[in-house]
Design a protein around this motif. Structure first.
Motif, PDB file in Angstrom:
ATOM      1  N   GLN A 163       0.824  -1.204   0.000  1.00 54.38           N
ATOM      2  CA  GLN A 163       0.000   0.000   0.000  1.00 54.38           C
ATOM      3  C   GLN A 163       0.862   1.260   0.000  1.00 54.38           C
ATOM      4  O   GLN A 163       0.576   2.228  -0.720  1.00 54.38           O
ATOM      5  CB  GLN A 163      -0.921  -0.006   1.212  1.00 54.38           C
ATOM      6  N   LEU A 164       1.933   1.251   0.787  1.00 50.57           N
ATOM      7  CA  LEU A 164       2.790   2.438   0.877  1.00 50.57           C
ATOM      8  C   LEU A 164       3.557   2.684  -0.421  1.00 50.57           C
ATOM      9  O   LEU A 164       3.694   3.828  -0.868  1.00 50.57           O
ATOM     10  CB  LEU A 164       3.758   2.284   2.048  1.00 50.57           C
ATOM     11  N   LEU A 165       4.044   1.624  -1.035  1.00 53.98           N
ATOM     12  CA  LEU A 165       4.749   1.782  -2.308  1.00 53.98           C
ATOM     13  C   LEU A 165       3.793   2.202  -3.423  1.00 53.98           C
ATOM     14  O   LEU A 165       4.165   2.954  -4.329  1.00 53.98           O
ATOM     15  CB  LEU A 165       5.453   0.478  -2.682  1.00 53.98           C
ATOM     16  N   THR A 166       2.551   1.721  -3.371  1.00 49.86           N
ATOM     17  CA  THR A 166       1.556   2.123  -4.363  1.00 49.86           C
ATOM     18  C   THR A 166       1.317   3.631  -4.296  1.00 49.86           C
ATOM     19  O   THR A 166       1.286   4.315  -5.326  1.00 49.86           O
ATOM     20  CB  THR A 166       0.228   1.378  -4.127  1.00 49.86           C
ATOM     21  N   VAL A 167       1.151   4.155  -3.089  1.00 46.54           N
ATOM     22  CA  VAL A 167       0.936   5.592  -2.923  1.00 46.54           C
ATOM     23  C   VAL A 167       2.131   6.381  -3.450  1.00 46.54           C
ATOM     24  O   VAL A 167       1.977   7.387  -4.153  1.00 46.54           O
ATOM     25  CB  VAL A 167       0.693   5.922  -1.436  1.00 46.54           C
ATOM     26  N   THR A 168       3.334   5.921  -3.149  1.00 44.36           N
ATOM     27  CA  THR A 168       4.540   6.637  -3.571  1.00 44.36           C
ATOM     28  C   THR A 168       4.676   6.665  -5.082  1.00 44.36           C
ATOM     29  O   THR A 168       4.899   7.725  -5.694  1.00 44.36           O
ATOM     30  CB  THR A 168       5.789   5.980  -2.950  1.00 44.36           C
ATOM     31  N   LEU A 169       4.536   5.507  -5.714  1.00 41.51           N
ATOM     32  CA  LEU A 169       4.635   5.452  -7.173  1.00 41.51           C
ATOM     33  C   LEU A 169       3.528   6.255  -7.836  1.00 41.51           C
ATOM     34  O   LEU A 169       3.732   6.860  -8.895  1.00 41.51           O
ATOM     35  CB  LEU A 169       4.593   3.996  -7.648  1.00 41.51           C
ATOM     36  N   TYR A 170       2.360   6.260  -7.224  1.00 44.46           N
ATOM     37  CA  TYR A 170       1.231   7.012  -7.778  1.00 44.46           C
ATOM     38  C   TYR A 170       1.613   8.484  -7.990  1.00 44.46           C
ATOM     39  O   TYR A 170       1.375   9.055  -9.057  1.00 44.46           O
ATOM     40  CB  TYR A 170       0.033   6.897  -6.836  1.00 44.46           C
ATOM     41  N   PHE A 171       2.219   9.109  -6.990  1.00 43.05           N
ATOM     42  CA  PHE A 171       2.590  10.518  -7.102  1.00 43.05           C
ATOM     43  C   PHE A 171       3.622  10.758  -8.200  1.00 43.05           C
ATOM     44  O   PHE A 171       3.504  11.701  -8.985  1.00 43.05           O
ATOM     45  CB  PHE A 171       3.133  11.024  -5.756  1.00 43.05           C
ATOM     46  N   ALA A 205      -1.657   5.842 -13.552  1.00 46.92           N
ATOM     47  CA  ALA A 205      -1.844   5.917 -12.106  1.00 46.92           C
ATOM     48  C   ALA A 205      -3.302   5.677 -11.734  1.00 46.92           C
ATOM     49  O   ALA A 205      -3.608   4.926 -10.796  1.00 46.92           O
ATOM     50  CB  ALA A 205      -1.382   7.279 -11.596  1.00 46.92           C
ATOM     51  N   ALA A 206      -4.217   6.309 -12.474  1.00 51.69           N
ATOM     52  CA  ALA A 206      -5.637   6.153 -12.176  1.00 51.69           C
ATOM     53  C   ALA A 206      -6.120   4.736 -12.456  1.00 51.69           C
ATOM     54  O   ALA A 206      -6.881   4.165 -11.673  1.00 51.69           O
ATOM     55  CB  ALA A 206      -6.452   7.155 -12.990  1.00 51.69           C
ATOM     56  N   VAL A 207      -5.679   4.168 -13.572  1.00 52.97           N
ATOM     57  CA  VAL A 207      -6.102   2.804 -13.931  1.00 52.97           C
ATOM     58  C   VAL A 207      -5.619   1.809 -12.886  1.00 52.97           C
ATOM     59  O   VAL A 207      -6.346   0.880 -12.497  1.00 52.97           O
ATOM     60  CB  VAL A 207      -5.579   2.433 -15.329  1.00 52.97           C
ATOM     61  N   ALA A 208      -4.396   1.975 -12.419  1.00 57.50           N
ATOM     62  CA  ALA A 208      -3.852   1.051 -11.415  1.00 57.50           C
ATOM     63  C   ALA A 208      -4.713   1.042 -10.158  1.00 57.50           C
ATOM     64  O   ALA A 208      -5.069  -0.020  -9.635  1.00 57.50           O
ATOM     65  CB  ALA A 208      -2.422   1.454 -11.067  1.00 57.50           C
ATOM     66  N   LEU A 250       1.489  -0.345 -11.507  1.00 58.05           N
ATOM     67  CA  LEU A 250       2.324   0.858 -11.521  1.00 58.05           C
ATOM     68  C   LEU A 250       3.778   0.544 -11.864  1.00 58.05           C
ATOM     69  O   LEU A 250       4.477   1.376 -12.445  1.00 58.05           O
ATOM     70  CB  LEU A 250       2.253   1.559 -10.159  1.00 58.05           C
ATOM     71  N   CYS A 251       4.231  -0.646 -11.517  1.00 56.71           N
ATOM     72  CA  CYS A 251       5.612  -1.025 -11.840  1.00 56.71           C
ATOM     73  C   CYS A 251       5.851  -1.134 -13.339  1.00 56.71           C
ATOM     74  O   CYS A 251       7.010  -1.120 -13.783  1.00 56.71           O
ATOM     75  CB  CYS A 251       5.966  -2.345 -11.152  1.00 56.71           C
ATOM     76  N   SER A 252       4.780  -1.234 -14.134  1.00 60.51           N
ATOM     77  CA  SER A 252       4.946  -1.252 -15.592  1.00 60.51           C
ATOM     78  C   SER A 252       5.530   0.069 -16.089  1.00 60.51           C
ATOM     79  O   SER A 252       6.057   0.142 -17.205  1.00 60.51           O
ATOM     80  CB  SER A 252       3.612  -1.531 -16.282  1.00 60.51           C
ATOM     81  N   TYR A 253       5.435   1.110 -15.272  1.00 69.51           N
ATOM     82  CA  TYR A 253       6.035   2.406 -15.604  1.00 69.51           C
ATOM     83  C   TYR A 253       7.526   2.266 -15.906  1.00 69.51           C
ATOM     84  O   TYR A 253       8.068   2.968 -16.768  1.00 69.51           O
ATOM     85  CB  TYR A 253       5.814   3.367 -14.437  1.00 69.51           C
ATOM     86  N   PHE A 254       8.203   1.354 -15.207  1.00 68.06           N
ATOM     87  CA  PHE A 254       9.643   1.188 -15.392  1.00 68.06           C
ATOM     88  C   PHE A 254       9.986   0.592 -16.756  1.00 68.06           C
ATOM     89  O   PHE A 254      11.156   0.558 -17.139  1.00 68.06           O
ATOM     90  CB  PHE A 254      10.211   0.318 -14.274  1.00 68.06           C
ATOM     91  N   LEU A 255       8.985   0.125 -17.494  1.00 65.22           N
ATOM     92  CA  LEU A 255       9.209  -0.418 -18.832  1.00 65.22           C
ATOM     93  C   LEU A 255       9.076   0.643 -19.914  1.00 65.22           C
ATOM     94  O   LEU A 255       9.416   0.391 -21.072  1.00 65.22           O
ATOM     95  CB  LEU A 255       8.216  -1.558 -19.107  1.00 65.22           C
ATOM     96  N   PHE A 256       8.604   1.827 -19.556  1.00 65.22           N
ATOM     97  CA  PHE A 256       8.399   2.882 -20.545  1.00 65.22           C
ATOM     98  C   PHE A 256       9.736   3.520 -20.927  1.00 65.22           C
ATOM     99  O   PHE A 256      10.478   3.975 -20.050  1.00 65.22           O
ATOM    100  CB  PHE A 256       7.452   3.957 -20.007  1.00 65.22           C
ATOM    101  N   ARG A 257      10.016   3.587 -22.180  1.00 65.93           N
ATOM    102  CA  ARG A 257      11.305   4.091 -22.648  1.00 65.93           C
ATOM    103  C   ARG A 257      11.400   5.611 -22.568  1.00 65.93           C
ATOM    104  O   ARG A 257      12.492   6.164 -22.466  1.00 65.93           O
ATOM    105  CB  ARG A 257      11.544   3.637 -24.085  1.00 65.93           C
TER     106      ARG A 257
END
Length: 457
Positions: free
Chosen positions: A147-155, A166-169, A210-217
């Motif tokens: 939960q805490l990591l989700t909030v952090t990545l969201y921002f 972020a919203a879809v996640a 949200l971790c899929s963000y790290f795959l974006f080039r």
């Protein structure tokens, strides 16, 4: 080919909705985990279990306050760096914030489980609700890291121009939570334990999305383990002090209210307050999302020194906050009993009656709280943590605490809950003062330590 940074280049009005709508949907989805739990617990388990969950909420509020301080403070600093084109510095604060949240989650989980009984008693647990609280607490603490990591990545994901992700996640997590609540509570009859499992599992899925963000080039923020200059983390966290104050003070006031309701009404009073709290959360998240969107916009335009865009954004934000306030107040006043009975069984008439009475006293809060939150987020984005924290402290702790105790002790015949809207309106006056003091104009950068301002339109 580089991505368009809409916060810096696109027209203000469509940019507002581009930032706000995903933020509103995401924050509502994030907050619905406890609300949906409440719906199923209240209807399938009972008011006592509903009260048990509410008594735990202040603890999680304090914990999330620490994370909001780190995440929003870090995101604001990273946003300023992005506005200046310094992506390496933005990635540095992003990395430090993630590592700090992981360390915080591990430390708090260990300490909370070791001192569990003492903690729950301090939160107001009576012999009647302690076993229920222990069951819910032990399960949810196993998932709190997610939960805490989700909030952090969201921002940070939103900051970097991916608000839809972020919203879809968060929306996916909310949908899964609803399904699991039905499965565990309504179908399998697992009671409060089922609610805890549903919340924990459903909060893990958004993190994976949200971790899929790290795959974006084309992303601007990159994670690196090796970091130096850790003092910047504390500086950025201090800038997010108002968010910490908002969450922690809200949790402290919730704890005070729980105790006052227990003293005057017993566990039934806590159950009624729980229903009121769910309605408050829905309204608060809708207007908080406007301030949240403003943090992204203002911090980047502050870095780019575009004062006219900031001014226009503030006006659009205020107009939308007032519209939401009028609609929400209309629903609260016009459909009070219908909204309350959604959370409770029909035979709990005394709890329903008390909750309806509480709503009749609390609705004036929503007429100004959105505007106050907009000002708070605006000051945070301008790196004015003291002014922002003063508003947050007055709104969330000092004024409510003083007024609640005063009403409870000195005016026992009066409903002490009126202290909350009274505190909100008094704080609104303070927010207007700071908005006047730091309104976007040619002297703003001189007051905030940057004198070579260039006005951009």
């Amino acid at each position: 080919m580089t991505r368009t940074n809409h916060a810096l280049t696109s027209a203000v009005l469509p940019t507002f909705y581009r930032l706000w709508i995903p933020s509103m949907l995401g924050l509502l989805a994030l907050s619905t985990a406890n609300i949906v739990d409440g719906l199923f617990i209240g209807n399938y388990v009972g008011a006592t279990a509903l009260a048990a969950v509410n008594l735990i909420i202040p603890f999680f509020g304090i914990l999330f306050g620490l994370v909001f301080m780190l995440a929003m403070g870090g995101a604001v600093r990273a946003g300023k760096y992005i506005g200046e084109g310094d992506y390496a510095a933005a990635s540095g604060i992003f990395s430090k914030t993630l590592m700090a949240v992981v360390a915080l989650a591990a430390t708090v989980t260990a300490l909370a489980l070791v001192f569990e009984t003492t903690l729950l008693r301090g939160l107001g647990a009576t012999d009647e609700v302690l076993p229920l609280m222990q069951t819910y607490f032990r399960i949810t603490m196993g998932f709190v890291w997610a939960q805490l990591l989700t909030v952090t990545l969201y921002f940070f994901v939103r900051l970097d121009g991916y608000p839809a992700l972020a919203a879809v996640a968060l929306a996916i997590g909310s949908a899964i939570n609803i399904g699991l609540d039905y499965l565990f509570i309504a179908y399998l009859n697992q009671g409060i334990a089922g609610a805890a499992w549903a919340t924990g599992i459903s909060q893990t899925i958004p993190l994976l999305v949200l971790c899929s963000y790290f795959l974006f080039r084309k992303r601007h923020l990159y994670f690196k383990w090796q970091q130096k200059g850790w003092q910047e983390l504390f500086q950025s966290a201090f800038n997010g002090l108002s968010e910490f104050v908002n969450e922690v003070s809200g949790s402290i006031i919730a704890l005070v209210l729980n105790w006052l309701f227990v003293l005057r009404y017993g566990i039934e009073g806590v159950a009624a307050f729980t229903v009121l709290n769910y309605l408050l959360v829905i309204g608060m998240m809708m207007v908080f999302s406007i301030g949240d969107a403003g943090g992204v916009f203002v911090s980047q335009n502050f870095g780019a020194r575009s004062l006219e865009r900031i001014r226009r954004f503030l006006l659009v934000s205020a107009a939308n906050a007032m519209l939401i306030a009028l609609i929400f107040v209309g629903l609260l006043v016009g459909f009070t009993e219908q909204l309350v009975t959604v959370f409770l069984q029909e035979d709990e008439s005394s709890v329903i009656a008390l909750a309806v009475e509480l709503v009749s006293w609390i609705w004036p809060v929503f007429l100004v709280n959105g505007l106050t939150m907009i000002v708070t987020s605006y000051l945070t984005a301008l790196h004015l943590p003291v002014a922002s924290a003063l508003i947050a402290m007055s709104r969330g702790l000092i004024l409510p605490a003083v007024l609640l105790v005063s009403f409870f002790v000195l005016l026992p015949e009066q409903p002490f809950i009126v202290a909350i809207p009274l505190a909100e309106w008094l704080t609104f006056g303070l927010a207007l003062f700071f908005l006047w003091r730091y309104f976007p104009n040619t002297t703003l950068f001189e007051r905030t330590g940057q004198s070579d301002i260039t006005r951009a339109t």
